[in-house]
Scaffold this motif. Structure first.
Motif, PDB file in Angstrom:
ATOM      1  N   LYS A  28       9.110  -9.819   4.228  1.00  0.00           N
ATOM      2  CA  LYS A  28       9.095  -8.728   3.238  1.00  0.00           C
ATOM      3  C   LYS A  28      10.331  -8.821   2.338  1.00  0.00           C
ATOM      4  N   THR A  84       7.251   2.607  -2.588  1.00  0.00           N
ATOM      5  CA  THR A  84       7.642   3.257  -1.334  1.00  0.00           C
ATOM      6  C   THR A  84       7.275   2.365  -0.146  1.00  0.00           C
ATOM      7  N   SER A 130       8.731  -0.049   3.541  1.00  0.00           N
ATOM      8  CA  SER A 130       9.814  -0.919   4.028  1.00  0.00           C
ATOM      9  C   SER A 130      10.063  -2.095   3.072  1.00  0.00           C
ATOM     10  N   THR A 131       9.017  -2.611   2.423  1.00  0.00           N
ATOM     11  CA  THR A 131       9.215  -3.735   1.498  1.00  0.00           C
ATOM     12  C   THR A 131       9.904  -3.233   0.228  1.00  0.00           C
ATOM     13  N   GLY A 154       5.109  -2.354  -2.595  1.00  0.00           N
ATOM     14  CA  GLY A 154       4.416  -3.066  -1.519  1.00  0.00           C
ATOM     15  C   GLY A 154       2.939  -2.715  -1.496  1.00  0.00           C
ATOM     16  N   ASP A 214      -0.630  -2.373   1.574  1.00  0.00           N
ATOM     17  CA  ASP A 214      -1.140  -2.521   2.948  1.00  0.00           C
ATOM     18  C   ASP A 214      -2.118  -3.681   3.043  1.00  0.00           C
ATOM     19  N   LYS A 248      -3.292   0.830  -0.732  1.00  0.00           N
ATOM     20  CA  LYS A 248      -1.943   1.363  -0.589  1.00  0.00           C
ATOM     21  C   LYS A 248      -2.012   2.766   0.002  1.00  0.00           C
ATOM     22  N   GLY A 249      -0.862   3.263   0.424  1.00  0.00           N
ATOM     23  CA  GLY A 249      -0.829   4.626   0.928  1.00  0.00           C
ATOM     24  C   GLY A 249      -0.580   4.726   2.415  1.00  0.00           C
ATOM     25  N   ALA A 282       2.320   7.745   0.028  1.00  0.00           N
ATOM     26  CA  ALA A 282       2.839   8.018  -1.324  1.00  0.00           C
ATOM     27  C   ALA A 282       1.877   7.554  -2.414  1.00  0.00           C
ATOM     28  N   GLU A 329       2.508   6.685  -6.479  1.00  0.00           N
ATOM     29  CA  GLU A 329       2.520   5.229  -6.696  1.00  0.00           C
ATOM     30  C   GLU A 329       1.495   4.854  -7.769  1.00  0.00           C
ATOM     31  N   LYS A 348      -0.560  -9.408   4.671  1.00  0.00           N
ATOM     32  CA  LYS A 348      -1.252  -8.391   3.860  1.00  0.00           C
ATOM     33  C   LYS A 348      -2.377  -8.982   3.016  1.00  0.00           C
TER      34      LYS A 348
HETATM   35  C1  5RP Z   1       3.292   3.532   0.786  1.00  0.00           C
HETATM   36  C2  5RP Z   1       2.653   2.230   0.491  1.00  0.00           C
HETATM   37  C3  5RP Z   1       3.357   1.002   0.933  1.00  0.00           C
HETATM   38  O1  5RP Z   1       3.541   0.165  -0.148  1.00  0.00           O
HETATM   39  C4  5RP Z   1       2.518   0.295   1.978  1.00  0.00           C
HETATM   40  O2  5RP Z   1       2.224   1.194   3.024  1.00  0.00           O
HETATM   41  C5  5RP Z   1       3.243  -0.935   2.531  1.00  0.00           C
HETATM   42  O3  5RP Z   1       4.314  -0.538   3.312  1.00  0.00           O
HETATM   43  P1  5RP Z   1       5.366  -1.568   3.897  1.00  0.00           P
HETATM   44  O4  5RP Z   1       6.089  -2.171   2.740  1.00  0.00           O
HETATM   45  O5  5RP Z   1       6.264  -0.707   4.766  1.00  0.00           O
HETATM   46  O6  5RP Z   1       4.609  -2.602   4.706  1.00  0.00           O
HETATM   47  O7  5RP Z   1       1.601   2.135  -0.101  1.00  0.00           O
HETATM   48  O8  5RP Z   1       2.476   4.609   0.397  1.00  0.00           O
END
Ligand code: 5RP
Length: 220
Positions: free
Chosen positions: A7, A28, A30-31, A82, A84, A94-95, A99, A103, A121
């Protein structure tokens, strides 16, 4: 390489798109957090950022990056976030962090959307990850029934309220073969704020951090 390092590699690679003194949109998760950390150390400082969540705003502030309101920033040249899941057309789910609505607004208001993620992903067909839908609380049961009619299994996200004061239904067991159509079908249900499909406005570039430490760049 760990998933977290993948990431981070993708996040650092996104700096190539950042223009000095610009106002950029920041996602929003971790990435996206790795991206904020990289921005804070970047030799071409930005003027500021529009945050896609309260959590991102707090992290940007802690990194001394000025926060701008989207209503005063105008069109943004760049949005970095980022995902999912991402398919080969760069349609996204996403989500996972809840967020999705902000987003989606920031992505819509941006010229370039760079999606950063670890290699896990990337999928052929979206839907392995439960699709988040932000719903006005009084419409929760109605929307859940309509989603069952569309073939999904909705589950209320436990003990979760979005930054906008709403709830999230996560839709399980949907093989999403037509993301553009499903996005608009779900978004038309009364009480839905938005769903986590980013297909009408997909990413422009996907940066995937890989096991071997390289970053793959995919454009639709
Ligand atoms: C938050 C998102 C994030 O971008 C998605 O969940 C990826 O998260 P991460 O970077 O922690 O893997 O859509 O609403």
């Amino acid at each position: 390489m760990t998933t977290d390092n993948m990431k981070k590699a993708a996040a650092v690679a996104a700096l190539e798109w950042v223009e000095k003194d610009s106002i950029i949109g920041v996602g929003t998760g971790s990435t996206a957090n790795h991206f904020i950390d990289a921005l804070a150390d970047w030799h071409s400082p930005v003027k500021g950022a529009v945050a896609s969540s309260d959590a991102t705003a707090a992290r940007l502030k802690a990194a001394d990056i000025e926060i701008y309101d989207l209503n005063s920033s105008g069109t943004l040249s760049l949005y970095v976030d980022g995902a999912d899941e991402a398919n080969p057309a760069l349609h996204l789910i996403k989500g996972g962090g809840g967020a999705l609505t902000r987003e989606k607004i920031v992505a819509a208001a941006s010229i370039n959307f760079i999606c950063i993620a670890d290699a896990s992903k990337k999928v052929d067909v979206l839907g392995g990850f439960p699709l988040p839908v932000e719903v006005i609380p009084m419409a929760r049961s109605y929307v859940a029934r309509e989603i069952v009619k569309l073939g999904g299994d909705p589950e209320l996200r436990d003990q979760f309220t979005t930054d906008n004061g709403n709830v999230i239904l996560d839709i399980h067991n949907m093989k999403i073969t037509d993301p553009i159509q499903l996005e608009s079908q779900i978004n038309q249900l009364a009480g839905v704020v938005t769903c986590g499909l980013f297909a009408g406005r997909p990413a422009d570039v996907l940066l995937l951090g890989k096991e071997d430490g390289t970053v793959e760049r995919i454009t639709a």
